[in-house]
Design a protein around this motif. Structure first.
Motif, PDB file in Angstrom:
ATOM      1  N   PRO A   6       0.819  -1.208   0.000  1.00  0.00           N
ATOM      2  CA  PRO A   6       0.000   0.000   0.000  1.00  0.00           C
ATOM      3  C   PRO A   6       0.855   1.260   0.000  1.00  0.00           C
ATOM      4  N   ALA A  55      -4.133  -0.261 -12.035  1.00  0.00           N
ATOM      5  CA  ALA A  55      -4.356   0.220 -10.676  1.00  0.00           C
ATOM      6  C   ALA A  55      -3.484  -0.503  -9.648  1.00  0.00           C
ATOM      7  N   TYR A  56      -2.913  -1.644 -10.023  1.00  0.00           N
ATOM      8  CA  TYR A  56      -2.001  -2.345  -9.118  1.00  0.00           C
ATOM      9  C   TYR A  56      -0.557  -1.872  -9.291  1.00  0.00           C
TER      10      TYR A  56
ATOM     11  N   ARG B 154      -6.126  18.496  -0.027  1.00  0.00           N
ATOM     12  CA  ARG B 154      -6.271  18.822  -1.446  1.00  0.00           C
ATOM     13  C   ARG B 154      -6.021  20.284  -1.766  1.00  0.00           C
TER      14      ARG B 154
ATOM     15  N   PHE C   3      -8.827  10.966  -3.363  1.00  0.00           N
ATOM     16  CA  PHE C   3      -7.819  10.193  -4.070  1.00  0.00           C
ATOM     17  C   PHE C   3      -7.494   9.005  -3.190  1.00  0.00           C
ATOM     18  N   PRO C   6      -3.126   5.184   0.466  1.00  0.00           N
ATOM     19  CA  PRO C   6      -2.335   3.972   0.274  1.00  0.00           C
ATOM     20  C   PRO C   6      -3.142   2.713   0.556  1.00  0.00           C
ATOM     21  N   ALA C   7      -3.866   2.717   1.641  1.00  0.00           N
ATOM     22  CA  ALA C   7      -4.589   1.506   2.025  1.00  0.00           C
ATOM     23  C   ALA C   7      -5.590   1.087   0.954  1.00  0.00           C
ATOM     24  N   THR C   8      -6.289   2.050   0.360  1.00  0.00           N
ATOM     25  CA  THR C   8      -7.345   1.649  -0.564  1.00  0.00           C
ATOM     26  C   THR C   8      -6.796   1.201  -1.909  1.00  0.00           C
ATOM     27  N   LEU C   9      -5.536   1.513  -2.201  1.00  0.00           N
ATOM     28  CA  LEU C   9      -4.974   1.038  -3.464  1.00  0.00           C
ATOM     29  C   LEU C   9      -4.405  -0.364  -3.330  1.00  0.00           C
ATOM     30  N   ALA C  10      -4.348  -0.875  -2.128  1.00  0.00           N
ATOM     31  CA  ALA C  10      -3.725  -2.184  -1.923  1.00  0.00           C
ATOM     32  C   ALA C  10      -4.541  -3.285  -2.565  1.00  0.00           C
ATOM     33  N   GLY C  11      -3.842  -4.263  -3.119  1.00  0.00           N
ATOM     34  CA  GLY C  11      -4.453  -5.496  -3.633  1.00  0.00           C
ATOM     35  C   GLY C  11      -5.698  -5.156  -4.415  1.00  0.00           C
ATOM     36  N   VAL C  13      -8.860  -3.489  -5.321  1.00  0.00           N
ATOM     37  CA  VAL C  13      -9.124  -2.110  -4.945  1.00  0.00           C
ATOM     38  C   VAL C  13     -10.573  -1.932  -4.521  1.00  0.00           C
ATOM     39  N   TYR C  56      -2.569   5.361 -10.233  1.00  0.00           N
ATOM     40  CA  TYR C  56      -3.193   6.100  -9.136  1.00  0.00           C
ATOM     41  C   TYR C  56      -4.621   5.648  -8.880  1.00  0.00           C
ATOM     42  N   GLY C  57      -5.101   4.668  -9.631  1.00  0.00           N
ATOM     43  CA  GLY C  57      -6.429   4.139  -9.390  1.00  0.00           C
ATOM     44  C   GLY C  57      -7.553   5.002  -9.925  1.00  0.00           C
TER      45      GLY C  57
ATOM     46  N   GLU D  85      -9.797  -5.177   1.195  1.00  0.00           N
ATOM     47  CA  GLU D  85      -8.717  -4.369   1.760  1.00  0.00           C
ATOM     48  C   GLU D  85      -8.186  -4.940   3.070  1.00  0.00           C
ATOM     49  N   ILE D  90      -4.435 -11.410  -2.209  1.00  0.00           N
ATOM     50  CA  ILE D  90      -4.667 -10.675  -3.451  1.00  0.00           C
ATOM     51  C   ILE D  90      -4.650 -11.639  -4.635  1.00  0.00           C
ATOM     52  N   ARG D 151      -0.593 -11.790   0.678  1.00  0.00           N
ATOM     53  CA  ARG D 151       0.043 -10.554   0.243  1.00  0.00           C
ATOM     54  C   ARG D 151       1.506 -10.482   0.686  1.00  0.00           C
TER      55      ARG D 151
END
Lengths: 172, 172, 172, 172
Positions: A6, A55-56, B154, C3, C6-11, C13, C56-57, D85, D90, D151
Motif C-alpha cells: 500500500p 491500478a495495481y 487537497r 484520491f 495507500p490503504a485503498t490502493l492495496a491489492g 481495490v 493512481y487508481g 482491503e 490478493i 500478500r
C-alpha cells in the motif's frame, strides 16, 4: 520487486525496479516453465509506458499482447513481409495466449524474443517471450496464430513467398 | 507519407514511412507553428506500437498524450523526483492540449522533447514535442499542467524540493 | 471520492464511488469553469474499463480523449455523416485539449455531452464534457478541431453536405 | 461483415455492421467451437471505442482482453468481492487465452458473457465470450486464471469467502 505494498502505491509511485526483486507468481503443476533467452531467435527492445501500469502499479495483463503484436509486426514490416498490397492474401489472428511468471512495470526496459514455432501451409504460430532487459528467463510468454486467407473468398491460402522467407529466418 | 489511400490500407499495410513523405496537416492563421528541436531540453526515444495506429493507419490523436505522459514521468522517475512517498504532496493533471502538424505511424521511431516552460509555486507546465526520429520540426506538440496538492486537504502545496531541482534542469 | 489513500490502493481495490465523494481538483484563476449539462446537445453513455485506471487508481488523463473520439465518431457514424467513401474529402484532427476538474474511475458509469461549437467552411470545433452519470457539472471538458481536406491534394475543402446537416443538429 | 476491402477502409470508414455480414475466420480441426449464449451465466454490455479498431478497421486482437478484464472485475466489484482491503490475500493473473471466430468493429454494441468454469482452493478459471449484441454464438472466447496469494509471502492462499460466494453464483 515485490508487488507494491500500500505505501509504495501512494501518490507518485516509487518505481525502483530491479530484476532480483520481481515478484514471482505462483507456479502450479500444469503451468509451463518460463522460457530462456536461447529459446528465441529475433529480439526487439520494448519500451514501457506510464499507461501500461494498471491500478495495481504493474503492467496490466492485457498490455503484454500489444508487446506481442508490436514485436511480430515490426519484424514482418522490417523484413518486407507485410508489404503484400499486390497480394490477394491477408493474415488473420485466430488464437492468442499468455502465461505470466513475474511482474513488470513502467519504467522498466523490456525485451521481446520471437520465434516461428510452426510454419504451416497457410498458418504460422509465433512464440513470444517478454523479458526484463537482460534477464535470463521470461517474465511472460505466449503465442499467437495467424491464418492467411484469400482476401476475396476468405478461404485459407498459402503463405506468400516473402513471408515464408522471413519466417524461415526465425524458425526454431 | 501521404495519408493512406484505400489501396495502401489494404490487408497487411505497406508502412514505408519517410520524413519527406509525411502528410502535412493544413495550417490556419491561429495555429501555433511547429517547434524545432532546439526548443526542448530533455529527450526520450519513443517506440510506436501496432495498436497506436487507428483505422486510418496512422497514430491516433489520443496516443500522443500517452507519449507525453511517458516522456515526463520517465524523466521524473529517473531523476528521483517522483519518489515522494514520505511526502504529503501529490501531483494532479489539470490541463492538457496538443496540436498536430503531420502524420506519424507505426513502425516509425519517434523522439519526445520535453521542457518545463513554467515552474510556479505549486504547479508546473510541461511542453512536449513529438518528432519523427531525427526530424528538425515537431509532428505534434502540446503541454500539460501538474498542480501539486496536499494529500490530505487537497489544497495547493509547494513543489517538493527534489522535484524543483529536476525541473530546474529542464527549464527553458 | 478522495484520491485513493495507500490503504485503498492495496491489492484488489475498493471502488465504491459516489458523486459527492469525488476529489475536486484545484481551481486557479485562469482555468475554465466546469460546464453544465445544458451546455451540451448530444449525449452518449460511456463505459469505463479496468485498464482506464492508471497506477493512481483513477481514469488516466489520456483516456478522456478516447471518450471524446468515441462520442463524436459514434454520433457521426449513426448520423450517416462518416460514410463519405465516395467523397474526395477526409477529416483530420488538428488540435485537442482537455481541462480536468474531478476524478473519475472504473467502474463508474459516465456520460459524454457533445456540441458543435463552431462550424466553419472546412473545419469543425467540437466541445465535449465528461460527466459522472447524472452529475450536474462536468468532471472534465475539452474540445477538438477537425479540418476537412481534399483527399488527393490535402488542401482544405468544404464540409460534405451530410456532415454539415449532422453538425447543424448539435450546433449551439 | 466482410473484412474491409481497400475501398471500405478509405478515409472516414463506412461502418454498417450487421451480424450476418461478419467475416468468419477459418476453422481448423483443433480449434474450439464458438460457444453459445447458454454457456454463460453473467452478462455485461460492452461499448466499443474508436481506438479499438486497428489499421485493419476491426477490433484489434489485444482489445478483447480488456473486455475480459472489464467484464470480470465489474462483476466482482458490483458483488462486493473485490473489497478485500482488510484481507491479506490478493489475486494475480497467471494465464489468459483467446480464440477469435469472427470480426467485430466500432461502433458495434457487444455483450460479454462470463462464467466461473473452475473454482479451486486458491484459484479461479473464468471463461468469457464476446458476442455481437444479440448474436447466438460468440465472436471470440477465452479464459483467464486468477491465483490468490498471501500478500506478504506470495504463497497461494484460500479464496476469500465473499469472493467464493460471488463465484458460486456464476459457476457452471
Amino acid at each position: 520487486m515485490r508487488f507494491r505494498s500500500p505505501a509504495t502505491l501512494a501518490g507518485p509511485v516509487r518505481l525502483a525496479f530491479t530484476a532480483e526483486s520481481s515478484a514471482e507468481l505462483p507456479m502450479t503443476a500444469e503451468r509451463p516453465r518460463p522460457r530462456r533467452r536461447e529459446d528465441f531467435v529475433h529480439w526487439l527492445p520494448i519500451q514501457t509506458r506510464w499507461m501500461d501500469n494498471d491500478a495495481y502499479g504493474h503492467v496490466n495483463n492485457v498490455v503484454y499482447y500489444s508487446y506481442f503484436d508490436t514485436a511480430v509486426n515490426e519484424y514482418l514490416i522490417r523484413s518486407g513481409a507485410l508489404d503484400i498490397e499486390a497480394s490477394d492474401v491477408i493474415g488473420l489472428v485466430v488464437e492468442t495466449a499468455c502465461s505470466y511468471f513475474s511482474e513488470l512495470a513502467f519504467p522498466q526496459a523490456l525485451e521481446a524474443g520471437v520465434r516461428a514455432a510452426h510454419i504451416g501451409r497457410s498458418s504460422v504460430r509465433y512464440e513470444v517471450g517478454i523479458f526484463a532487459a537482460g534477464a535470463a528467463t521470461a517474465s511472460a510468454q505466449g503465442h499467437f496464430v495467424h491464418v492467411y486467407v484469400d482476401r476475396a473468398n476468405r478461404k485459407p491460402a498459402p503463405l506468400p513467398e516473402a513471408l515464408r522467407t522471413a519466417l524461415d529466418r526465425i524458425h526454431s
